[in-house]
Design a protein around this motif. Structure first.
Motif, mmCIF file in Angstrom:
data_model
loop_
_atom_site.group_PDB
_atom_site.id
_atom_site.type_symbol
_atom_site.label_atom_id
_atom_site.label_comp_id
_atom_site.label_asym_id
_atom_site.label_seq_id
_atom_site.Cartn_x
_atom_site.Cartn_y
_atom_site.Cartn_z
ATOM 1 N N LYS A 97 6.441 5.364 7.822
ATOM 2 C CA LYS A 97 5.021 5.047 7.980
ATOM 3 C C LYS A 97 4.805 3.522 8.048
ATOM 4 O O LYS A 97 4.033 3.029 8.869
ATOM 5 N N ILE A 98 5.512 2.797 7.199
ATOM 6 C CA ILE A 98 5.405 1.324 7.194
ATOM 7 C C ILE A 98 5.805 0.757 8.558
ATOM 8 O O ILE A 98 5.083 -0.040 9.147
ATOM 9 N N ALA A 122 1.421 3.965 -3.025
ATOM 10 C CA ALA A 122 1.040 5.360 -2.751
ATOM 11 C C ALA A 122 2.107 6.359 -3.217
ATOM 12 O O ALA A 122 1.804 7.520 -3.474
ATOM 13 N N ARG A 167 3.236 1.522 11.192
ATOM 14 C CA ARG A 167 2.045 0.669 11.063
ATOM 15 C C ARG A 167 2.324 -0.744 11.577
ATOM 16 O O ARG A 167 1.401 -1.443 11.997
ATOM 17 N N GLU A 196 0.836 -1.213 0.000
ATOM 18 C CA GLU A 196 0.000 0.000 0.000
ATOM 19 C C GLU A 196 0.867 1.259 0.000
ATOM 20 O O GLU A 196 0.607 2.207 -0.736
ATOM 21 N N GLU A 197 1.913 1.258 0.831
ATOM 22 C CA GLU A 197 2.743 2.454 0.949
ATOM 23 C C GLU A 197 3.655 2.648 -0.277
ATOM 24 O O GLU A 197 3.948 3.785 -0.654
ATOM 25 N N ALA A 229 7.684 7.262 3.540
ATOM 26 C CA ALA A 229 6.858 6.053 3.367
ATOM 27 C C ALA A 229 7.382 4.917 4.252
ATOM 28 O O ALA A 229 6.610 4.179 4.863
#
Ligand SMILES: [Zn+2]
Length: 415
Positions: free
Chosen positions: A182-183, A63, A186, A59-60, A179
């Protein structure tokens, strides 16, 4: 899923030769199966976790414009000879076929992705271009004793970006860095970005994403006051010295595991393959290449090292194999058994991923297994459920339990 149907079982002890905590807990939980040092199979529960980690990464990467592929892992030796990797990369697995033709098993994919990009990116208009994949990699490690954190066969997301110039790579690096952070967030991890030397890949500086854990293989120096962080090997400032970035903090030393990296590969690979693009003036130029890795199985191992206690794993929500572990303590009660079945159907209807322990086993055994497996929320259906019209709700992370009425349950789970 019904736990009685799960072909894997928990076990009391890990194999004697397994020294790492991540592999011990994952083997005991039936998440993975050890084939030999540094090689593991992923069983149904382990595959669910790995698939969630991969989906977060996918997803990242999508994106930020990454395009997913699945590149070959059996490589022609010619490509590796062109780049010098055939003799220069000591961990490369080399194979010989019965016709004496030579191959390499992919430990990185520059030798494959560069000719692919070359075929499609002939003009500055085709750049920048980011190609990635999530798949198996192979390294001929001398020592493999960190469980799934350092394997001879392992999972990796590797992305390669191609740019018209250095400034465009630098711009892209900042985007990928955000990114990556963020990964890891998460996945329930806090990562620090360090500068390190490029190793076998590059003469230039590379960046590593490090998670503080005693299970790591690197020593880093970080500033408690700002984001400064550097590998001990290249840090000019020593432990206890003033932070070179903010000047306020004193550098502290810590053990850390590398969960991701970025290499500025410059023009090395395009030059090896004669890959040029036409710039605005029609002149042939070599693109600048960046390489961005995240070890997916290593990330899973790091999560276990950071999120576990003496009883087992404590999965962060987004990567847990199931959202809830429903445990029936029916014993001989037909009424409680029916209530547990009804609850299982309700949770499934509401789209909650649930592992349902309806096995004929003692409560103590079920709870010990639940602690070992580490699903974030435990729901217990017992006599109390029937008399108090609620389910005993507890979180693996705190262990605190309370009765939650059925009409509040779904909202609590979806929070
Ligand atoms: Zn600082």
């Amino acid at each position: 899923m019904r736990q009685s149907k799960l072909f894997t079982k928990t076990r009391k002890d890990a194999p004697k030769d397994e020294v790492s905590k991540n592999a011990q807990l994952l083997i005991r939980g039936g998440y993975i199966h050890k084939e030999m040092a540094g090689v593991y199979s992923y069983l149904p529960l382990g595959l669910r976790v790995l698939a969630k980690i991969e989906q977060i990464i996918r997803e990242e990467m999508n994106a930020i414009g990454g395009q997913e592929t699945k590149m070959a892992t059996l490589h022609p030796s010619e490509n590796w000879k062109k780049t010098g990797g055939w003799d220069g990369v000591d961990v490369l697995f080399k194979l010989q076929s019965r016709t004496e033709k030579e191959y390499a098993l992919g430990q990185s994919e520059e030798e494959i992705v560069t000719p692919i990009a070359q075929e499609y990116a002939g003009s500055y208009k085709d750049l920048p271009l980011s190609i990635y994949q999530i798949g198996q990699k192979y390294r001929d490690e001398l020592r493999a004793k960190s469980g799934i954190m350092r394997g001879r066969e392992f999972g990796m997301k590797d992305m390669y970006s191609f740019h018209v110039n250095q400034a465009d790579f630098d711009r892209n690096y900042e985007i990928v860095k955000a990114a990556y952070l963020k990964i890891f967030s998460r996945c329930g991890l806090v990562a620090k970005v360090t500068e390190a030397s490029g190793g076998a890949f590059s003469e230039k500086i590379s960046y590593e994403f490090m998670v503080l854990t005693e299970a790591g293989e690197d020593d880093i120096l970080y500033c408690p006051e700002c984001t400064h962080c550097a590998n001990v090997e290249i840090s000019r400032t020593k432990e206890g010295g003033a932070c070179p970035k903010c000047g306020k903090g004193k550098l502290a030393k810590a053990r850390a595991a590398e969960v991701g990296n970025v290499f500025d590969l410059g023009q090395k690979y395009p030059k090896a393959f004669g890959f040029t693009y036409k710039d605005k003036e029609g002149k042939e130029q070599y693109p600048i290449v960046g390489c961005y890795g995240i070890g997916t199985t290593r990330l899973m191992g790091t999560i276990v090292e950071v999120h576990s206690d003496e009883k087992g794993v404590v999965w962060p929500k987004e990567v847990a194999p199931f959202e809830a572990h429903l445990i029936s303590l029916a014993g001989n009660s037909i009424e409680v058994a029916a209530e547990a079945e009804r609850m299982y159907e309700l949770l499934q209807e509401q789209g909650i991923e649930v592992l349902y322990d309806e096995r004929d086993a003692r409560a103590g055994e079920k709870f010990a297994d639940a602690d070992l497996l580490g699903i974030p929320v435990r729901l217990v259906v017992s006599e109390k459920t029937v008399t108090q019209a609620g389910v005993e709700f507890s979180e693996r992370v705190s262990g605190a339990a309370s009765m939650v009425p059925e009409n509040e349950l779904i909202a609590r789970l979806k929070k």
